[in-house]
Design a protein around this motif. Structure first.
Motif, PDB file in Angstrom:
ATOM      1  N   LEU A   1     -41.115  72.838 122.780  1.00 16.01           N
ATOM      2  CA  LEU A   1     -41.038  74.488 122.293  1.00 16.01           C
ATOM      3  C   LEU A   1     -40.940  75.075 123.535  1.00 16.01           C
ATOM      4  O   LEU A   1     -40.232  76.256 123.545  1.00 16.01           O
ATOM      5  CB  LEU A   1     -42.242  74.707 121.562  1.00 16.01           C
ATOM      6  N   MET A   2     -41.774  74.762 124.627  1.00 18.23           N
ATOM      7  CA  MET A   2     -41.790  75.350 125.910  1.00 18.23           C
ATOM      8  C   MET A   2     -40.296  75.471 126.730  1.00 18.23           C
ATOM      9  O   MET A   2     -39.765  76.376 127.232  1.00 18.23           O
ATOM     10  CB  MET A   2     -42.926  75.060 126.613  1.00 18.23           C
ATOM     11  N   SER A   3     -39.788  74.393 126.283  1.00 16.61           N
ATOM     12  CA  SER A   3     -38.446  74.045 127.231  1.00 16.61           C
ATOM     13  C   SER A   3     -37.248  74.818 126.510  1.00 16.61           C
ATOM     14  O   SER A   3     -36.473  75.015 127.354  1.00 16.61           O
ATOM     15  CB  SER A   3     -38.182  72.675 127.231  1.00 16.61           C
ATOM     16  N   ARG A   4     -37.505  75.598 125.529  1.00 14.12           N
ATOM     17  CA  ARG A   4     -36.423  76.331 124.709  1.00 14.12           C
ATOM     18  C   ARG A   4     -36.439  77.696 125.410  1.00 14.12           C
ATOM     19  O   ARG A   4     -35.293  78.407 125.278  1.00 14.12           O
ATOM     20  CB  ARG A   4     -36.739  76.615 123.202  1.00 14.12           C
ATOM     21  N   ILE A   5     -37.533  77.994 126.251  1.00 18.09           N
ATOM     22  CA  ILE A   5     -37.497  79.291 126.891  1.00 18.09           C
ATOM     23  C   ILE A   5     -36.992  79.302 128.021  1.00 18.09           C
ATOM     24  O   ILE A   5     -37.401  78.359 129.007  1.00 18.09           O
ATOM     25  CB  ILE A   5     -39.115  79.838 126.910  1.00 18.09           C
ATOM     26  N   ARG A   6     -36.046  79.734 128.599  1.00 17.41           N
ATOM     27  CA  ARG A   6     -35.171  79.511 129.929  1.00 17.41           C
ATOM     28  C   ARG A   6     -36.278  80.060 130.742  1.00 17.41           C
ATOM     29  O   ARG A   6     -36.666  81.566 130.886  1.00 17.41           O
ATOM     30  CB  ARG A   6     -33.752  80.205 129.982  1.00 17.41           C
TER      31      ARG A   6
END
Length: 165
Positions: free
Chosen positions: A75-80
């Motif tokens: 989930l956190m990796s989806r945010i650039r």
């Protein structure tokens, strides 16, 4: 004098704006909790995103996800973001999975052999030993209650070198 108590804030509808979260951080909140008993997954993800953005503003240098399944780093990796995400897991399958996510670096970590009260400090020590952070850096740590899968509910910003609980 160092404060012995910790300030814990549970995010909800009254604290979901960037201004509210910034106010909590500036007021000295130590731990941000997400109550998964209420609300939808998308709402919790949005709150976690706001906390992550606030962490970047506050000088956080890295994110530590103590994870069983790899869902939180996913989930956190989806945010650039420029912040590296370190996924600490004891499961080789989870480590392989998270290695595929943007900006996520797996770190083998036997959390089940470490007392709950020492997990955060040991994770930060591991980053320090690998020269991934330095004394004085701030680190955002995510973890759940206990070692169960699917229970990430705590976000905490700590300073490397301070006493970490």
């Amino acid at each position: 004098m160092q404060r012995r108590t910790k300030i814990v804030a549970t995010l909800g509808s009254a604290t979901e704006t960037p201004e509210a979260i910034e106010g909590l951080v500036k007021a000295g909140v130590d731990v941000v909790r997400l109550n998964f008993s209420h609300g939808k997954a998308e709402e919790h993800q949005a709150r976690a995103t706001l906390v992550r953005e606030m962490a970047a503003k506050e000088g956080v240098k890295a994110i530590v996800c103590l994870t069983e399944s790899g869902d939180t780093p996913r989930l956190m990796s989806r945010i650039r973001s420029h912040l590296p995400i370190y996924a600490f897991s004891r499961h080789p399958r989870t480590q392989s999975r998270v290695a595929l996510f943007r900006g996520v670096h797996p770190i083998p970590f036997e959390a089940d052999r470490i007392a709950e009260a020492e997990l955060n400090a040991r994770a930060v020590k591991e980053l320090l030993q690998r020269c991934l952070v330095a004394e004085g850096d701030r680190v955002l740590i995510t973890k759940g209650a206990g070692h169960a899968q699917g229970g990430t509910d705590t976000l905490r910003i700590v300073r490397v070198g301070d006493v970490i609980h």
